[in-house]
Design an enzyme around this catalytic site. Structure first.
Site, short mmCIF file in Angstrom:
data_model
loop_
_atom_site.label_atom_id
_atom_site.label_comp_id
_atom_site.label_asym_id
_atom_site.label_seq_id
_atom_site.Cartn_x
_atom_site.Cartn_y
_atom_site.Cartn_z
N ASP A 110 53.10 41.11 45.96
CA ASP A 110 54.55 40.93 45.94
C ASP A 110 55.15 41.80 47.04
O ASP A 110 55.58 42.93 46.82
CB ASP A 110 55.10 41.32 44.57
N GLU A 203 58.41 51.52 38.64
CA GLU A 203 58.68 50.09 38.73
C GLU A 203 58.64 49.58 37.29
O GLU A 203 57.62 49.15 36.81
CB GLU A 203 57.64 49.41 39.63
N GLU A 212 59.60 43.94 27.97
CA GLU A 212 58.54 44.94 27.86
C GLU A 212 59.05 46.36 27.64
O GLU A 212 58.28 47.26 27.39
CB GLU A 212 57.58 44.90 29.06
N HIS A 348 57.62 38.27 41.90
CA HIS A 348 56.90 37.75 40.73
C HIS A 348 57.79 37.70 39.49
O HIS A 348 57.43 37.07 38.51
CB HIS A 348 55.65 38.59 40.45
#
Length: 408
Positions: A110, A203, A212, A348
Site C-alpha cells: 500500500d 497505523e 477493530e 487497502h
C-alpha cells in the site's frame, strides 16, 4: 460494482484514507515509478490480528460478531469473501498463517499509506531526531525502522501477535537492534523500560476508520506514557459521508437472493444488507456532495468520543438514482501539514458502502437528510454497529427509513 478503469488508466479515485480515509488535498506522492519499485521496503504493516420494517425501520436480532466467524468465515456477506481474503486474519479459519502473510503483503504494498508515513518522518526529522518513540501495533516494524533511520534516540515497537518475533529479526537484519526494542504483548499489559515517550506513532485505522478498535490502544498509550507536549502521529482523523448510484452491483449481489434458481432466499438478502461492503468506489458513481460526520483529535480525545451520533445533509449534484451511502475517512499529520485524503490513490481501506433498502430517485439540488450513530459492539468491541436514519422528500421519491449495519 464499478472498481477501476479496465485499461489501467490512471484516474482520480475516491479513497477511504486520507483512511482514508478521510480533504480536498491531493497526496503529493514521490515519483510513482520509484514508489512502486520501493513499495516492499517502504511499506507499513499492521498485523490485523491485533489484539422488515413497515414503520420504516430495519432491525435484526442477529448479535453475531467477528469472533463468531472464527469457525464460520463464509457467513460474511458484506466483505464478500469466496476466498476470505478481505477478512481480518483473526477471524479466518483456513490457512491462517498464509492469510496473515497475504494481508501483511497487501498492506506492505500500500504505497499511498506507507509513503505518507515515510515522508512525514523523513521530511520532518525534527519531530523524531533524538526523541523516544513508541510504535503501537508495530507489525513488521516498518514505522519503527523509519523512525530509527530518521535519528530517533530509542524506539519501542509494541506488537501483540507472533509477528513480533519476526519484527525482532527484521530489526536485527537491518542493524537497528541498538535503537529499536521490540516488545511482544498488548499495549495495555506490557511495561515500557522508560517512564515517558516523546512521540507515539501508529497505523491504527481500520475499515470505516474505527473497525477493530485499535484506537483505544493508542489512547491508552497516550494517557500512560506520552510526555507533556509530546506528539501523536497521525493526530487527526475525519469521517465523511456521500451517496452513490450502484445498480449493477446491488442487483448482482443483493437482489440476487430474491430468487436463486427459482427459490426464495431473501432471508440471506436481509443479512447481506446489514454488512457494509468494503470496496473502491469509482468517482463517477458519486451523486451527491460529501459531508463531514466526525473529526477526532487523537491528541486530546477520550475513548468514548469514538462513539457518536452525527446529523448529515447531502445535496444531489445531478439527476440520478441512489442505491447506497458511502463512508470514507482521512487522517492528518498537522504538525507537518500532511494529509492523506480522498484525492489520494486507492489504499487497502477502500470505502465503506452501505446499501439502502430503497432505490432513491433524486433530482439535482434535492437533499437527503438524516443521522448516523456509531458505536462499538458490546459483545465484541472490535466490531462497529451503525444506525443510519435517512429521509428524502423529493419530486419522485418520498422516503423515511432507519437501517442498521454491522462492521464485523
Amino acid at each position: 460494482m464499478t472498481k477501476k478503469n479496465n485499461n489501467n488508466e490512471e484516474e482520480e479515485e475516491f479513497v477511504s484514507f486520507g483512511h482514508n480515509l478521510n480533504t480536498k488535498i491531493r497526496f503529493e506522492d514521490a515519483d510513482e515509478d520509484e514508489a512502486a519499485q520501493g513499495s516492499a521496503e517502504a511499506a507499513t504493516a499492521q498485523d490485523e490480528s491485533m489484539c422488515d420494517a413497515a414503520d420504516g425501520t430495519t432491525e435484526t436480532t442477529d448479535d453475531t460478531t467477528s469472533a463468531d466467524y472464527y469457525f464460520d468465515s463464509y457467513s460474511h456477506f458484506g466483505k464478500m469473501n469466496p476466498c476470505a481474503l478481505w477478512l481480518p486474519t483473526c477471524v479466518l479459519n483456513v490457512d491462517s498463517d498464509s492469510n496473515r502473510l497475504y494481508l501483511l503483503q497487501e498492506m506492505l504494498k500500500d504505497v499511498v499509506r506507507t509513503k505518507t508515513y515515510q515522508n512525514v518522518i523523513y521530511q520532518n526529522k525534527f519531530l523524531i531526531k533524538d526523541k523516544v518513540v513508541l510504535d503501537v501495533g508495530a507489525g513488521t516494524g516498518i514505522l519503527s525502522l523509519f523512525c530509527a533511520k530518521a535519528g530517533a534516540k530509542q524506539v519501542y515497537a509494541v506488537e501483540c501477535s507472533q509477528m513480533a518475533d519476526m519484527a525482532k529479526e527484521i530489526v536485527k537484519a537491518n542493524g537497528f537492534s541498538d535503537v529499536i526494542t521490540v516488545l511482544k504483548g498488548k499495549i495495555e499489559e506490557i511495561e515500557l523500560p522508560t517512564p515517558k515517550v516523546d512521540v507515539i506513532i501508529s497505523e491504527w485505522m481500520g475499515y470505516f476508520l474505527l473497525f477493530e478498535n485499535m484506537l483505544d490502544s493508542v489512547l491508552y498509550a497516550r494517557n500512560k506514557w506520552l510526555v507533556d507536549g509530546g506528539i501523536v502521529l497521525p493526530d487527526k482523523a475525519s469521517l465523511f459521508l456521500t451517496a452513490i448510484e450502484d445498480s449493477e452491483y446491488k442487483e448482482d449481489k443483493i437482489e440476487f437472493w430474491n430468487s436463486v434458481y427459482g427459490f426464495d432466499m431473501s432471508c440471506i438478502k436481509k443479512k447481506a444488507m446489514m454488512e457494509p461492503l468494503v470496496d473502491t468506489v469509482d468517482q463517477k458513481q458519486i451523486v451527491t456532495d460529501s459531508r463531514l460526520l466526525k473529526t477526532m483529535d487523537i491528541s486530546k480525545m477520550s475513548s468514548g468520543d469514538a462513539s457518536f451520533t452525527a446529523p448529515f445533509k447531502i445535496v444531489a449534484q445531478r439527476n440520478d438514482y441512489i442505491h447506497a451511502l458511502v463512508a470514507y475517512f482521512d487522517v492528518s499529520f498537522t504538525m507537518c501539514h500532511k494529509l492523506l485524503g480522498p484525492k489520494s490513490r486507492a489504499t487497502h481501506w477502500k470505502q465503506t458502502v452501505m446499501y439502502l433498502e430503497d432505490v432513491l430517485t433524486i433530482c439535482e439540488g434535492e437533499t437527503i437528510t438524516g443521522s448516523m450513530s456509531v458505536s462499538y459492539n458490546k459483545k465484541n468491541p472490535r466490531d462497529v454497529d451503525i444506525k443510519l436514519s435517512y429521509s428524502l422528500d423529493g419530486q419522485h421519491s418520498k422516503v423515511s427509513r432507519t437501517q442498521h449495519y454491522k462492521m464485523r
